[in-house]
Design a protein around this motif. Sequence first.
Motif, PDB file in Angstrom:
ATOM      1  N   SER A 149       0.840  -1.204   0.000  1.00 40.46           N
ATOM      2  CA  SER A 149       0.000   0.000   0.000  1.00 40.46           C
ATOM      3  C   SER A 149       0.871   1.248   0.000  1.00 40.46           C
ATOM      4  O   SER A 149       1.792   1.374   0.813  1.00 40.46           O
ATOM      5  N   THR A 150       0.562   2.163  -0.903  1.00 40.43           N
ATOM      6  CA  THR A 150       1.286   3.431  -0.942  1.00 40.43           C
ATOM      7  C   THR A 150       0.517   4.546  -0.236  1.00 40.43           C
ATOM      8  O   THR A 150       1.044   5.634  -0.047  1.00 40.43           O
ATOM      9  N   GLN A 151      -0.736   4.251   0.140  1.00 45.35           N
ATOM     10  CA  GLN A 151      -1.580   5.224   0.840  1.00 45.35           C
ATOM     11  C   GLN A 151      -2.316   4.523   1.971  1.00 45.35           C
ATOM     12  O   GLN A 151      -2.172   3.313   2.156  1.00 45.35           O
ATOM     13  N   GLU A 152      -3.116   5.298   2.713  1.00 43.81           N
ATOM     14  CA  GLU A 152      -3.945   4.695   3.755  1.00 43.81           C
ATOM     15  C   GLU A 152      -4.892   3.678   3.136  1.00 43.81           C
ATOM     16  O   GLU A 152      -5.257   3.778   1.962  1.00 43.81           O
ATOM     17  N   SER A 153      -5.318   2.723   3.949  1.00 47.24           N
ATOM     18  CA  SER A 153      -6.047   1.570   3.429  1.00 47.24           C
ATOM     19  C   SER A 153      -7.383   1.925   2.773  1.00 47.24           C
ATOM     20  O   SER A 153      -7.897   1.158   1.951  1.00 47.24           O
ATOM     21  N   HIS A 154      -7.977   3.084   3.129  1.00 49.35           N
ATOM     22  CA  HIS A 154      -9.262   3.448   2.538  1.00 49.35           C
ATOM     23  C   HIS A 154      -9.124   4.502   1.435  1.00 49.35           C
ATOM     24  O   HIS A 154     -10.115   4.896   0.824  1.00 49.35           O
ATOM     25  N   PHE A 155      -7.898   4.921   1.170  1.00 52.03           N
ATOM     26  CA  PHE A 155      -7.689   5.992   0.196  1.00 52.03           C
ATOM     27  C   PHE A 155      -7.459   5.433  -1.200  1.00 52.03           C
ATOM     28  O   PHE A 155      -6.846   4.386  -1.384  1.00 52.03           O
ATOM     29  N   PHE A 156      -7.940   6.159  -2.201  1.00 51.40           N
ATOM     30  CA  PHE A 156      -7.678   5.811  -3.597  1.00 51.40           C
ATOM     31  C   PHE A 156      -7.872   7.059  -4.452  1.00 51.40           C
ATOM     32  O   PHE A 156      -8.439   8.057  -4.009  1.00 51.40           O
ATOM     33  N   PHE A 157      -7.394   7.011  -5.653  1.00 49.52           N
ATOM     34  CA  PHE A 157      -7.653   8.070  -6.616  1.00 49.52           C
ATOM     35  C   PHE A 157      -7.662   7.462  -8.010  1.00 49.52           C
ATOM     36  O   PHE A 157      -6.779   6.671  -8.352  1.00 49.52           O
ATOM     37  N   LEU A 158      -8.686   7.804  -8.802  1.00 53.68           N
ATOM     38  CA  LEU A 158      -8.830   7.232 -10.126  1.00 53.68           C
ATOM     39  C   LEU A 158      -8.703   8.302 -11.206  1.00 53.68           C
ATOM     40  O   LEU A 158      -9.345   9.358 -11.106  1.00 53.68           O
ATOM     41  N   PRO A 159      -7.887   8.050 -12.230  1.00 57.42           N
ATOM     42  CA  PRO A 159      -7.909   8.912 -13.412  1.00 57.42           C
ATOM     43  C   PRO A 159      -9.198   8.654 -14.196  1.00 57.42           C
ATOM     44  O   PRO A 159      -9.966   7.737 -13.872  1.00 57.42           O
ATOM     45  N   LEU A 160      -9.447   9.431 -15.221  1.00 56.01           N
ATOM     46  CA  LEU A 160     -10.678   9.241 -15.991  1.00 56.01           C
ATOM     47  C   LEU A 160     -10.695   7.898 -16.709  1.00 56.01           C
ATOM     48  O   LEU A 160     -11.739   7.281 -16.860  1.00 56.01           O
ATOM     49  N   TRP A 161      -9.534   7.422 -17.187  1.00 56.92           N
ATOM     50  CA  TRP A 161      -9.482   6.113 -17.820  1.00 56.92           C
ATOM     51  C   TRP A 161      -8.068   5.558 -17.745  1.00 56.92           C
ATOM     52  O   TRP A 161      -7.119   6.278 -17.458  1.00 56.92           O
ATOM     53  N   ASN A 162      -7.943   4.247 -17.985  1.00 53.49           N
ATOM     54  CA  ASN A 162      -6.620   3.634 -18.087  1.00 53.49           C
ATOM     55  C   ASN A 162      -6.350   3.309 -19.559  1.00 53.49           C
ATOM     56  O   ASN A 162      -7.267   3.327 -20.384  1.00 53.49           O
ATOM     57  N   PRO A 163      -5.108   3.011 -19.917  1.00 50.87           N
ATOM     58  CA  PRO A 163      -4.778   2.804 -21.340  1.00 50.87           C
ATOM     59  C   PRO A 163      -5.553   1.673 -22.007  1.00 50.87           C
ATOM     60  O   PRO A 163      -5.803   1.720 -23.205  1.00 50.87           O
ATOM     61  N   THR A 164      -5.947   0.663 -21.223  1.00 53.26           N
ATOM     62  CA  THR A 164      -6.599  -0.507 -21.819  1.00 53.26           C
ATOM     63  C   THR A 164      -8.123  -0.447 -21.753  1.00 53.26           C
ATOM     64  O   THR A 164      -8.794  -1.271 -22.378  1.00 53.26           O
ATOM     65  N   LEU A 165      -8.669   0.501 -20.982  1.00 52.89           N
ATOM     66  CA  LEU A 165     -10.119   0.586 -20.742  1.00 52.89           C
ATOM     67  C   LEU A 165     -10.659  -0.739 -20.203  1.00 52.89           C
ATOM     68  O   LEU A 165     -11.786  -1.130 -20.490  1.00 52.89           O
ATOM     69  N   ILE A 174     -11.888   5.674 -14.131  1.00 54.37           N
ATOM     70  CA  ILE A 174     -13.330   5.864 -14.007  1.00 54.37           C
ATOM     71  C   ILE A 174     -14.053   5.223 -15.188  1.00 54.37           C
ATOM     72  O   ILE A 174     -15.073   4.559 -15.034  1.00 54.37           O
ATOM     73  N   ILE A 175     -13.509   5.435 -16.377  1.00 54.95           N
ATOM     74  CA  ILE A 175     -14.140   4.946 -17.598  1.00 54.95           C
ATOM     75  C   ILE A 175     -13.431   3.679 -18.074  1.00 54.95           C
ATOM     76  O   ILE A 175     -12.228   3.686 -18.323  1.00 54.95           O
ATOM     77  N   ASP A 176     -14.167   2.600 -18.154  1.00 55.39           N
ATOM     78  CA  ASP A 176     -13.715   1.387 -18.835  1.00 55.39           C
ATOM     79  C   ASP A 176     -14.932   0.798 -19.525  1.00 55.39           C
ATOM     80  O   ASP A 176     -16.033   1.345 -19.441  1.00 55.39           O
ATOM     81  N   TRP A 177     -14.750  -0.318 -20.215  1.00 53.00           N
ATOM     82  CA  TRP A 177     -15.880  -0.822 -20.993  1.00 53.00           C
ATOM     83  C   TRP A 177     -17.047  -1.250 -20.104  1.00 53.00           C
ATOM     84  O   TRP A 177     -18.217  -1.137 -20.495  1.00 53.00           O
ATOM     85  N   PHE A 178     -16.775  -1.706 -18.876  1.00 50.50           N
ATOM     86  CA  PHE A 178     -17.856  -2.136 -17.986  1.00 50.50           C
ATOM     87  C   PHE A 178     -18.646  -0.943 -17.454  1.00 50.50           C
ATOM     88  O   PHE A 178     -19.887  -0.939 -17.507  1.00 50.50           O
ATOM     89  N   THR A 179     -17.945   0.057 -16.928  1.00 52.26           N
ATOM     90  CA  THR A 179     -18.649   1.229 -16.396  1.00 52.26           C
ATOM     91  C   THR A 179     -19.359   1.987 -17.506  1.00 52.26           C
ATOM     92  O   THR A 179     -20.453   2.517 -17.307  1.00 52.26           O
TER      93      THR A 179
END
Length: 358
Positions: A149-165, A174-179
């Motif tokens: 873990s690089t952050q506290e156990s409940h913390f996260f941050f998401l970009p709008l999408w990843n390269p593979t979706l 945030i955006i992938d084919w499922f969402t």
Amino acid sequence: MEFFWYVVLIGILATYLVLDGYDFGAGIIHLFFAKTEKDKKAITNAIGPFWDANEVWLIAAGGILFYAFPTLYAASFSGFYLPLMMILWLLIFRAVGLELRGQIHNKMWEAVWDKAFGIASLLLALFFGMALGNVVRGVNLGMVENGVSTQESHFFFLPLWNPTLSPVASELGIIDWFTLFLGVVSVVALMIHGANWIIYKTNSSLNTQLKEMVFKMNFVLLALVIVSLSVWHIIEKEPFHNFIDNPILFIFPLITFVGLFGLFKVRTFQKDGTGFLFSTLFLVGGFTSTTASIFPVVLPSTNKVNPSLTIYNVANGEYALSVGVYWFAIALALVIGYFIIQYKVFNGKMDDVGYGEH
């Protein structure tokens, strides 16, 4: 007490989905179907007295989240910061489109704000569906890298999408084919819901066309629901384990499919409000089925290092949760009283209300 406040939160979110959902749907109908000034006026008249009051339920949901589940509130509002800001701006543009359109009687002015209202409504329906998809799919809690873990156990941050979706990638967006797929389901469902509200509240010349549209789009919605149930296995290996362990929960999928199949008879309903009732059943049933499937989890963890967030490890203290019940009862009585009066005052067809005229 955690379960009580969870039920309250889900109930408020479901109410918001139904009430502001028909606003979003009406905006989508306005964007694609309203060609004449008369039809545009009918749609804005149908939602004019209600849309701002309906958004109170979203604020109430945020308040309940902050009070009863502060850890979830803190994690979500930081991790989903980008889409939340986008939703905020879309809500602003949608409201501004409704309020400013009638200020100046100029075709270009009116066209700009018509598009702002319609496009913002469409994107809000898409984004809220994607938001539900993110909750179902889960996030990388603690932002684990290489098993640490690089952050506290409940913390996260998401970009709008990843390269593979991809919804199963190590670095999620945030955006992938499922969402995105669930966002499309939301757009179709709310468009049907909004059309049913317009049919219920107006005598618009669009109503016959909208009934036909609801019938046809319901086939699309049925197909999307079937596909979503199939692809759920990719995200969760045992997506229906809660229903198998607690058969009483099947009441929620039953409500969903009663609403869905009832809409196939929209062209033969004698009362204009029947279609709206069935689309309401579909929305409430679909939303509660989704939340019931992951209960007691409220935000799954996609890694094995940090546990998922549940109603028990994100809740406020027992004393605080108990004291808040009394204040909640008072607030709920006031809000329900207000809505009863509002919907009684604006009962019946809304064609002659004249919302936004200056």
